[in-house]
Write a protein that holds these residues in place. Structure first.
Motif, PDB file in Angstrom:
ATOM      1  N   ARG A  71       0.826  -1.202   0.000  1.00 26.93           N
ATOM      2  CA  ARG A  71       0.000   0.000   0.000  1.00 26.93           C
ATOM      3  C   ARG A  71       0.864   1.257   0.000  1.00 26.93           C
ATOM      4  O   ARG A  71       0.550   2.241  -0.656  1.00 26.93           O
ATOM      5  N   ARG A  72       1.978   1.192   0.763  1.00 20.53           N
ATOM      6  CA  ARG A  72       2.877   2.341   0.757  1.00 20.53           C
ATOM      7  C   ARG A  72       3.466   2.564  -0.631  1.00 20.53           C
ATOM      8  O   ARG A  72       3.644   3.688  -1.095  1.00 20.53           O
ATOM      9  N   GLY A  73       3.776   1.463  -1.318  1.00 19.72           N
ATOM     10  CA  GLY A  73       4.319   1.583  -2.671  1.00 19.72           C
ATOM     11  C   GLY A  73       3.328   2.233  -3.612  1.00 19.72           C
ATOM     12  O   GLY A  73       3.664   3.107  -4.399  1.00 19.72           O
ATOM     13  N   VAL A  74       2.064   1.769  -3.518  1.00 19.69           N
ATOM     14  CA  VAL A  74       1.024   2.372  -4.354  1.00 19.69           C
ATOM     15  C   VAL A  74       0.863   3.844  -4.018  1.00 19.69           C
ATOM     16  O   VAL A  74       0.738   4.705  -4.883  1.00 19.69           O
ATOM     17  N   PHE A  75       0.888   4.135  -2.696  1.00 20.85           N
ATOM     18  CA  PHE A  75       0.733   5.525  -2.255  1.00 20.85           C
ATOM     19  C   PHE A  75       1.863   6.404  -2.796  1.00 20.85           C
ATOM     20  O   PHE A  75       1.639   7.499  -3.295  1.00 20.85           O
ATOM     21  N   MET A  76       3.109   5.882  -2.697  1.00 21.80           N
ATOM     22  CA  MET A  76       4.247   6.662  -3.174  1.00 21.80           C
ATOM     23  C   MET A  76       4.189   6.858  -4.683  1.00 21.80           C
ATOM     24  O   MET A  76       4.535   7.917  -5.205  1.00 21.80           O
ATOM     25  N   LYS A  77       3.743   5.813  -5.400  1.00 19.78           N
ATOM     26  CA  LYS A  77       3.616   5.961  -6.849  1.00 19.78           C
ATOM     27  C   LYS A  77       2.609   7.052  -7.191  1.00 19.78           C
ATOM     28  O   LYS A  77       2.805   7.851  -8.093  1.00 19.78           O
ATOM     29  N   LYS A  78       1.498   7.069  -6.438  1.00 18.04           N
ATOM     30  CA  LYS A  78       0.499   8.102  -6.680  1.00 18.04           C
ATOM     31  C   LYS A  78       1.058   9.478  -6.366  1.00 18.04           C
ATOM     32  O   LYS A  78       0.804  10.448  -7.072  1.00 18.04           O
ATOM     33  N   ARG A  79       1.842   9.557  -5.263  1.00 18.17           N
ATOM     34  CA  ARG A  79       2.436  10.839  -4.907  1.00 18.17           C
ATOM     35  C   ARG A  79       3.398  11.309  -5.997  1.00 18.17           C
ATOM     36  O   ARG A  79       3.414  12.475  -6.383  1.00 18.17           O
ATOM     37  N   ILE A  80       4.225  10.355  -6.490  1.00 19.41           N
ATOM     38  CA  ILE A  80       5.196  10.707  -7.523  1.00 19.41           C
ATOM     39  C   ILE A  80       4.490  11.122  -8.802  1.00 19.41           C
ATOM     40  O   ILE A  80       4.832  12.115  -9.443  1.00 19.41           O
ATOM     41  N   CYS A  81       3.451  10.343  -9.185  1.00 19.75           N
ATOM     42  CA  CYS A  81       2.696  10.695 -10.394  1.00 19.75           C
ATOM     43  C   CYS A  81       2.025  12.053 -10.231  1.00 19.75           C
ATOM     44  O   CYS A  81       2.018  12.878 -11.142  1.00 19.75           O
ATOM     45  N   GLY A  82       1.451  12.256  -9.033  1.00 14.01           N
ATOM     46  CA  GLY A  82       0.799  13.541  -8.785  1.00 14.01           C
ATOM     47  C   GLY A  82       1.787  14.681  -8.832  1.00 14.01           C
ATOM     48  O   GLY A  82       1.514  15.748  -9.370  1.00 14.01           O
ATOM     49  N   LEU A  83       2.988  14.440  -8.244  1.00 13.29           N
ATOM     50  CA  LEU A  83       4.016  15.470  -8.267  1.00 13.29           C
ATOM     51  C   LEU A  83       4.459  15.764  -9.692  1.00 13.29           C
ATOM     52  O   LEU A  83       4.635  16.913 -10.089  1.00 13.29           O
ATOM     53  N   GLY A  84       4.615  14.684 -10.485  1.00 10.84           N
ATOM     54  CA  GLY A  84       5.015  14.879 -11.878  1.00 10.84           C
ATOM     55  C   GLY A  84       3.977  15.655 -12.649  1.00 10.84           C
ATOM     56  O   GLY A  84       4.294  16.557 -13.425  1.00 10.84           O
ATOM     57  N   LEU A  85       2.690  15.302 -12.430  1.00  9.28           N
ATOM     58  CA  LEU A  85       1.621  16.024 -13.110  1.00  9.28           C
ATOM     59  C   LEU A  85       1.602  17.478 -12.679  1.00  9.28           C
ATOM     60  O   LEU A  85       1.431  18.386 -13.491  1.00  9.28           O
ATOM     61  N   GLY A  86       1.810  17.696 -11.370  1.00 14.16           N
ATOM     62  CA  GLY A  86       1.833  19.072 -10.878  1.00 14.16           C
ATOM     63  C   GLY A  86       2.958  19.868 -11.492  1.00 14.16           C
ATOM     64  O   GLY A  86       2.783  21.013 -11.895  1.00 14.16           O
ATOM     65  N   LEU A  87       4.159  19.236 -11.572  1.00 16.09           N
ATOM     66  CA  LEU A  87       5.284  19.932 -12.179  1.00 16.09           C
ATOM     67  C   LEU A  87       5.017  20.225 -13.644  1.00 16.09           C
ATOM     68  O   LEU A  87       5.392  21.278 -14.168  1.00 16.09           O
ATOM     69  N   MET A  88       4.352  19.265 -14.322  1.00 16.06           N
ATOM     70  CA  MET A  88       4.045  19.476 -15.728  1.00 16.06           C
ATOM     71  C   MET A  88       3.092  20.647 -15.890  1.00 16.06           C
ATOM     72  O   MET A  88       3.256  21.495 -16.760  1.00 16.06           O
ATOM     73  N   LEU A  89       2.081  20.712 -15.014  1.00 13.99           N
ATOM     74  CA  LEU A  89       1.128  21.811 -15.085  1.00 13.99           C
ATOM     75  C   LEU A  89       1.801  23.133 -14.763  1.00 13.99           C
ATOM     76  O   LEU A  89       1.528  24.156 -15.383  1.00 13.99           O
ATOM     77  N   VAL A  90       2.707  23.098 -13.764  1.00 12.16           N
ATOM     78  CA  VAL A  90       3.443  24.317 -13.441  1.00 12.16           C
ATOM     79  C   VAL A  90       4.276  24.758 -14.632  1.00 12.16           C
ATOM     80  O   VAL A  90       4.370  25.933 -14.972  1.00 12.16           O
ATOM     81  N   GLY A  91       4.891  23.773 -15.312  1.00 14.14           N
ATOM     82  CA  GLY A  91       5.693  24.094 -16.486  1.00 14.14           C
ATOM     83  C   GLY A  91       4.860  24.732 -17.568  1.00 14.14           C
ATOM     84  O   GLY A  91       5.258  25.713 -18.186  1.00 14.14           O
ATOM     85  N   LEU A  92       3.646  24.181 -17.806  1.00 11.64           N
ATOM     86  CA  LEU A  92       2.772  24.767 -18.810  1.00 11.64           C
ATOM     87  C   LEU A  92       2.362  26.171 -18.411  1.00 11.64           C
ATOM     88  O   LEU A  92       2.315  27.082 -19.223  1.00 11.64           O
ATOM     89  N   SER A  93       2.060  26.346 -17.127  1.00 11.73           N
ATOM     90  CA  SER A  93       1.671  27.665 -16.652  1.00 11.73           C
ATOM     91  C   SER A  93       2.812  28.654 -16.819  1.00 11.73           C
ATOM     92  O   SER A  93       2.618  29.793 -17.218  1.00 11.73           O
ATOM     93  N   TYR A  94       4.037  28.188 -16.533  1.00 11.41           N
ATOM     94  CA  TYR A  94       5.190  29.073 -16.651  1.00 11.41           C
ATOM     95  C   TYR A  94       5.434  29.459 -18.103  1.00 11.41           C
ATOM     96  O   TYR A  94       5.780  30.589 -18.413  1.00 11.41           O
ATOM     97  N   ALA A  95       5.208  28.498 -19.028  1.00 15.14           N
ATOM     98  CA  ALA A  95       5.424  28.797 -20.437  1.00 15.14           C
ATOM     99  C   ALA A  95       4.450  29.856 -20.935  1.00 15.14           C
ATOM    100  O   ALA A  95       4.756  30.616 -21.829  1.00 15.14           O
ATOM    101  N   GLN A  96       3.263  29.897 -20.352  1.00 12.84           N
ATOM    102  CA  GLN A  96       2.259  30.858 -20.781  1.00 12.84           C
ATOM    103  C   GLN A  96       2.377  32.168 -20.023  1.00 12.84           C
ATOM    104  O   GLN A  96       2.024  33.219 -20.530  1.00 12.84           O
ATOM    105  N   SER A  97       2.888  32.124 -18.790  1.00 14.18           N
ATOM    106  CA  SER A  97       2.871  33.309 -17.942  1.00 14.18           C
ATOM    107  C   SER A  97       3.642  34.501 -18.500  1.00 14.18           C
ATOM    108  O   SER A  97       3.208  35.636 -18.287  1.00 14.18           O
ATOM    109  N   PRO A  98       4.763  34.335 -19.199  1.00 15.48           N
ATOM    110  CA  PRO A  98       5.417  35.524 -19.755  1.00 15.48           C
ATOM    111  C   PRO A  98       4.528  36.279 -20.739  1.00 15.48           C
ATOM    112  O   PRO A  98       4.532  37.509 -20.758  1.00 15.48           O
ATOM    113  N   VAL A  99       3.759  35.558 -21.553  1.00 14.93           N
ATOM    114  CA  VAL A  99       2.847  36.215 -22.485  1.00 14.93           C
ATOM    115  C   VAL A  99       1.730  36.910 -21.716  1.00 14.93           C
ATOM    116  O   VAL A  99       1.357  38.049 -22.023  1.00 14.93           O
ATOM    117  N   ASP A 100       1.185  36.225 -20.701  1.00 18.55           N
ATOM    118  CA  ASP A 100       0.128  36.835 -19.891  1.00 18.55           C
ATOM    119  C   ASP A 100       0.633  38.096 -19.199  1.00 18.55           C
ATOM    120  O   ASP A 100      -0.060  39.116 -19.149  1.00 18.55           O
TER     121      ASP A 100
END
Length: 543
Positions: free
Chosen positions: A37-66
């Motif tokens: 269960r801890r492994g599944v939890f950590m995988k979810k945390r890592i995936c969530g963190l990766g998705l969050g970083l990806m979203l932050v990256g997309l936001s950062y790419a757009q923010s200079p234009v905004d």
């Protein structure tokens, strides 16, 4: 019936049915389950963190234009004149205000008092040149206004007797910068664009569009490198500089943009015209592909676009207006998934953001600033949030320093509902004769004298000089058409940038002596370059 212990355990225990066991056995059997269960939890945390970083990256790419958009809109709000217009270079008031309206709409300011005042001014502005009337029609139509009156005026200004080389085509419709001027390709396409914008779907109008495109515009597309695929301003003529007939980025962007818009609107019917060279609308697609390929090649390594030097053909330094106009055309192809256009659009936007001044403007000019903002992506999401519903998005109010929770948008408007005080000078056109003395006095008004005049761009005829008091004197030693920018400053420091033109003809050509043509506005293509490499101005040719 009461549930059995195992049934209760099945619902309550996360590890399966409850079974009594020793503490040791319970621990041995539970640890593997916990680790899984801890492994599944950590995988979810890592995936969530990766998705969050990806979203932050997309936001950062757009923010200079905004960020650039909100700063640019702030600057436009602060520089809007009391009557609602925007003015930088003399003669571009209509174009600057039309572009500012487009920029405000794209930035979420359509409900603002600034937008309403600009719209009111533009709807009543007397356009002089063809392109000012066309930009006026584009902006008003985009804002939901009826532009039939403007379209009718533009239609009435068209010429139906067009020379293509030495051949007269009675069925070819064209426009010049002003009524009575020689036709140009960008003016012709903008004329048809204004009719398209107004919803003119009359059969005769569609037929005129097809014939003019196939018989007049497409044959002018350049075929020799480095201009192959581009469009010039006009056909060669003894009445205008030879460079006018060479490929131009601004002319190509306008022609390409309108060809694409007309094609998307299905306004090119299946018909045959101008046999044998240009026979069908299929040739239009070929021409657009060639123009797009050429336009993409006009990008510098920094991502910005530029004109080629008319004599050396070398690509010049990137500039905001050519870059914005290239973006305007290429965005139509990028929206359809064209990979080269997408890459060029992204690089160009990055370059434009980097060129923004600290005050939020581009080149300190309303026309340049608004033209850039108008080609940025339309604001969305949090960029449109307006807590006080005063028409100014929160991000713009943050730049202005106004209260986002109080409807104070009216407070940023310039007062007096009239043009702000300053210095005014009228663009002029004069002519002289080769080898004969020339004299002309520039004038200005507004504020206190004395007025100081200085040339800031372009070229005077050889042999003629400009004194600080505005006196143009000398004896020209070379014939030609000379366009230049000059700046006039009054005693209080108020300034205006104006364009002038002097035509020098040989005595055998019957050139006049210091003929003042200041009542006729200069063609807009000279104004478009904003103190850069000025184009030779088309000389008048009466039908």
């Amino acid at each position: 019936m009461l549930p059995q212990m195992g049934d209760v355990g099945r619902h309550l225990s996360p590890y399966g049915p409850f079974r009594p066991r020793s503490r040791r056995n319970h621990r041995q059997q539970s640890l593997p389950m916990l680790n899984r269960r801890r492994g599944v939890f950590m995988k979810k945390r890592i995936c969530g963190l990766g998705l969050g970083l990806m979203l932050v990256g997309l936001s950062y790419a757009q923010s200079p234009v905004d960020d650039a958009r909100s700063k640019g809109l702030k600057w436009l709000v602060q520089t809007q004149k009391g009557d609602g217009s925007f003015a930088g270079l003399k003669g571009l008031e209509v174009q600057a205000t039309a572009a500012s309206i487009e920029a405000m709409q794209a930035g979420g300011m359509a409900a603002s008092a600034n937008h309403a005042r600009a719209l009111s001014w533009l709807a009543n502005a007397p356009g002089d040149s063809l392109d000012s009337r066309a930009w006026q029609a584009f902006a008003l139509k985009q804002a939901g206004r009826d532009v039939q009156v403007i379209a009718t005026d533009i239609r009435n200004q068209r010429s139906t007797r067009t020379f293509v080389g030495t051949t007269l085509f009675s069925g070819v419709t064209s426009w010049g910068p002003l009524p009575g001027y020689m036709p140009s390709f960008p003016d012709t396409m903008m004329g048809f664009g204004a009719l398209r914008s107004a919803g003119d779907s009359d059969t005769s109008a569609i037929t005129e569009l097809l014939i003019s495109t196939l018989c007049f515009v497409l044959p002018a597309q350049q075929t020799v490198a480095p201009w192959a695929g581009s469009f010039p301003y006009a056909l060669p003529s003894s009445n205008q500089p030879a460079t006018t007939a060479r490929g131009s980025l601004l002319a190509t962007t306008i022609v390409l943009h309108e060809l694409k818009k007309q094609s998307q609107a299905n306004r090119f019917p299946s018909a045959t015209a101008c046999s044998p060279t240009r026979t069908s609308p299929g040739d239009i697609n070929t021409a657009m592909a060639g123009a797009k390929t050429w336009l993409l090649a006009q990008a510098n390594a920094d991502g910005g676009f530029a004109e080629r030097h008319p004599t050396t053909a070398a690509l010049e330094s990137s500039s905001p207006v050519p870059t914005a106009m290239a973006l305007r055309a290429l965005s139509l192809f990028a929206a359809e998934g064209d990979a080269p256009s997408i890459a060029a659009v992204n690089s160009a936007r990055t370059w434009l953001v980097a060129q923004q001044n600290s005050d939020g403007s581009w080149r300190g000019d309303p026309f340049v600033t608004a033209r850039v903002l108008a080609v940025f992506p339309v604001a969305s999401g949090t960029q449109l949030a307006d807590n006080d519903n005063d028409g100014l998005p929160n991000v713009v109010e943050a730049q202005l320093g106004t209260q986002q929770g109080v409807a104070d948008g009216q407070g940023v408007l310039a007062g007096n509902a009239g043009a702000q005080p300053g210095v005014t000078a009228t663009s002029f056109s004069a002519s002289g004769t080769l080898g004969q003395p020339f004299a002309y006095a520039l004038t200005a008004r507004g504020g206190s004298a004395p007025f100081t005049f200085v040339r800031v761009a372009g070229s005077l005829p050889q042999g003629i000089s400009l004194a600080s008091n505005g006196q143009l004197t000398g004896t020209p030693v070379k014939e030609g058409v000379f366009a230049f920018d000059y700046q006039v400053t009054n005693a209080s420091g108020a300034k205006a940038l104006v364009i002038g033109r002097i035509d020098i003809a040989s005595a055998s050509a019957g050139g006049g002596s210091n003929v003042n043509d200041s009542d006729a506005p200069l063609p807009a293509w000279a104004l478009l370059l904003l103190g850069g490499a000025l184009l030779g101005v088309m000389r008048r040719r009466r039908a």
